[in-house]
Design an enzyme around this catalytic site. Structure first.
Site, short mmCIF file in Angstrom:
data_model
loop_
_atom_site.label_atom_id
_atom_site.label_comp_id
_atom_site.label_asym_id
_atom_site.label_seq_id
_atom_site.Cartn_x
_atom_site.Cartn_y
_atom_site.Cartn_z
CG ASP A 22 -2.10 1.01 1.02
OD1 ASP A 22 -2.39 1.41 -0.13
OD2 ASP A 22 -2.70 1.39 2.04
CB ILE A 23 3.93 2.14 -1.83
CG1 ILE A 23 4.66 1.04 -1.08
CG2 ILE A 23 4.82 3.38 -1.97
CD1 ILE A 23 5.74 0.36 -1.90
#
Length: 176
Positions: A22-23
Site C-alpha cells: 500500500d505504497i
C-alpha cells in the site's frame, strides 16, 4: 533523494521477504528538515515466508498493482508490485497529481496539463516498464528501477537544462 530513500527502504523490506502492498503518498512522510523520507503503515504488509495465510485484496486503486486488487488463489505476491506502486508515486512527485488517468494500467504519457515537454522519453520508458500490467515484465527490484530512473533523470537534466531552461533533479522535482 526521496525516491532513492524509498527505493532503499523497499529493497530492505524485500530482503526480509516483506511486501508493503500500500505504497501511496499518505504512507510516505518527510522529516521536518526535508532530509529524510519514511515509509509508514505496514498494516497491509505481507510476510512472504508465511505461505499458508489467506491473501486478501488490499491497496489504493490508483497506486496498487493490478494483481493486488484482483487476488485469486493462484495470485503470487512479489516485490514487482511494490515497484509498480513506487513508480506511480514517482509520477505523483513529478507532476503533483495522482496518476488517476493510469489507474490499473501502465503510465504511458505525461498529461498535457503537466507540461510534458519538461520530461524525457527515458523517464517515461522507465515508468512504463515499472507499471506494466504483468509483474514478470516489471523491474524485479527497487534497486533496478532506481538505477534506470537515475540514468533517465540524468539524461533529462542535461536535455532540459539546454533546451527548456528547466532542470529535473535526480529526486524527480522540477526546478524552474
Amino acid at each position: 533523494l526521496f525516491t532513492s530513500q524509498l527505493s532503499d527502504a523497499l529493497d530492505y523490506i524485500h530482503r526480509l521477504k516483506i511486501i508493503h502492498r500500500d505504497i501511496k503518498p499518505n504512507n510516505i512522510i518527510v522529516s521536518p528538515d526535508n532530509s529524510t523520507v519514511k515509509l509508514i503503515d505496514f498494516g497491509t504488509a505481507r510476510d512472504l515466508a508465511r505461505t499458508t495465510d489467506l491473501i486478501t485484496q488490499v491497496g489504493t486503486e490508483t497506486y496498487s498493482a493490478p494483481e493486488h486488487l484482483s487476488m485469486t488463489e493462484n495470485s503470487i505476491l512479489s516485490p514487482a508490485a511494490d515497484v509498480y506502486a513506487l513508480a506511480k508515486n514517482v509520477y505523483f512527485m513529478l507532476t503533483g497529481s495522482a496518476p488517476t488517468a493510469f489507474r490499473q494500467k501502465p503510465i504511458t504519457a505525461f498529461l498535457v496539463q503537466h507540461n510534458s515537454e519538461n520530461f524525457s522519453q527515458p523517464v517515461l520508458e522507465v515508468l512504463k516498464r515499472a507499471t506494466d500490467n504483468f509483474p514478470e515484465n516489471r523491474y524485479q527490484s527497487a534497486a533496478a528501477f532506481m538505477k534506470d530512473l537515475t540514468e533517465a533523470f540524468e539524461a533529462t537534466t542535461i536535455r532540459t537544462r539546454h533546451s527548456a531552461q528547466r532542470e529535473i533533479r535526480k529526486d524527480g522535482f522540477v526546478i524552474n
